[in-house]
Design a protein around this motif. Structure first.
Motif, PDB file in Angstrom:
ATOM      1  N   ILE A  17       0.848  -1.204   0.000  1.00  0.00           N
ATOM      2  CA  ILE A  17       0.000   0.000   0.000  1.00  0.00           C
ATOM      3  C   ILE A  17       0.884   1.255   0.000  1.00  0.00           C
ATOM      4  O   ILE A  17       0.670   2.189  -0.789  1.00  0.00           O
ATOM      5  N   ILE A 163      -2.072   3.070   7.309  1.00  0.00           N
ATOM      6  CA  ILE A 163      -1.583   1.995   6.424  1.00  0.00           C
ATOM      7  C   ILE A 163      -1.222   0.757   7.247  1.00  0.00           C
ATOM      8  O   ILE A 163      -1.505  -0.373   6.854  1.00  0.00           O
ATOM      9  N   VAL A 199      -4.626   1.889  -2.073  1.00  0.00           N
ATOM     10  CA  VAL A 199      -4.878   0.830  -1.095  1.00  0.00           C
ATOM     11  C   VAL A 199      -5.420  -0.401  -1.832  1.00  0.00           C
ATOM     12  O   VAL A 199      -4.993  -1.533  -1.575  1.00  0.00           O
ATOM     13  N   GLY A 202      -2.562  -2.013  -3.626  1.00  0.00           N
ATOM     14  CA  GLY A 202      -1.633  -2.625  -2.672  1.00  0.00           C
ATOM     15  C   GLY A 202      -2.175  -3.913  -2.080  1.00  0.00           C
ATOM     16  O   GLY A 202      -1.422  -4.869  -1.850  1.00  0.00           O
TER      17      GLY A 202
END
Ligand SMILES: N[C@@H](CCC(=O)N[C@@H](CS)C(=O)NCC(=O)O)C(=O)O
Length: 207
Positions: A17, A163, A199, A202
């Motif tokens: 991410i 994250i 995101v 990722g």
């Protein structure tokens, strides 16, 4: 080019991410945990704790393991605008605090809880299950407090604190973990983070 030694796991997804958020090219090198690649000598020489993720940055020659240290490295090296980690001040330390909290508390506790939930019946230890479950309830309450007053992110602005937590909390939500789904601010935060294109990329990088 950065080589990321990893696989489709929650801790590795933190790194993919961050790489996607910062548009850093990387080569995903699959480490097959079920084959024991993480315990082979060549890997241990770089990552003595026999765990993924590990990065090897061919540009700087720097190797880093432990997801929180990797995200800090990526931010220091490739994030001049402080998009995922502010360069100084309260915002920087709030983000680092959130990242350390995830690595020290959320990750180990949810990991052990999952081990118990997925263990064969004869390997389940009820006292352990109770201990990790009670702590998971407390920890999700901590995250809920970090989002109180409708704060959209765990540490003020979007940062490595979000994250570090997202892949774990998304997995917990997918399992409909009761202490989580009762916390609307936390569920809304998971949905908000999950809408970010980086995101989404990722999360899928290792399949
Ligand atoms: N605290 C570490 C945890 C890393 C970790 O637990 N990695 C797991 C996969 S998600 C692993 O490599 N396990 C293999 C093993 O323990 O043999 C981090 O955040 O990087």
């Amino acid at each position: 080019m950065i080589t990321l030694y990893g696989g489709p796991t929650t801790n590795v997804r933190k790194v993919t991410i961050a790489l996607e958020e910062l548009n850093i090219p990387y080569y995903p090198n699959h480490i097959l945990l079920h084959m024991g690649h993480q315990r082979e000598e060549w890997f241990l020489a770089m990552a003595p704790n026999n765990k993924i993720p590990l990065i090897d940055d061919g540009e700087s020659g720097i190797k880093v393991w432990e997801s929180g240290a990797i995200l800090t490295y990526l931010a220091d090296q490739y994030d001049p605008g402080g998009e995922i980690l502010a360069k100084s001040g309260q915002a920087r330390y709030a983000a680092l605090q959130g990242a350390f909290f995830q690595a020290a508390h959320i990750g180990p506790n949810l990991g052990r809880l999952n081990d118990q939930l997925t263990a064969a019946d004869e390997d389940k230890i009820p006292a352990m299950m109770e201990l990790f479950y009670t702590e998971a309830v407390r920890l999700s309450g901590v995250l809920q407090r970090m989002l109180d007053d409708e704060r959209p992110y765990l540490a003020g602005n979007y940062s490595i604190a979000d994250i570090m937590h997202y892949p774990w909390m998304k997995a917990a939500l997918d399992l409909q973990f009761p202490a989580l789904i009762e916390k609307p601010l936390l569920v809304a935060w998971i949905e908000r983070i999950g809408e970010r294109p980086a995101v989404q990329r990722g999360m899928l990088a290792f399949g």
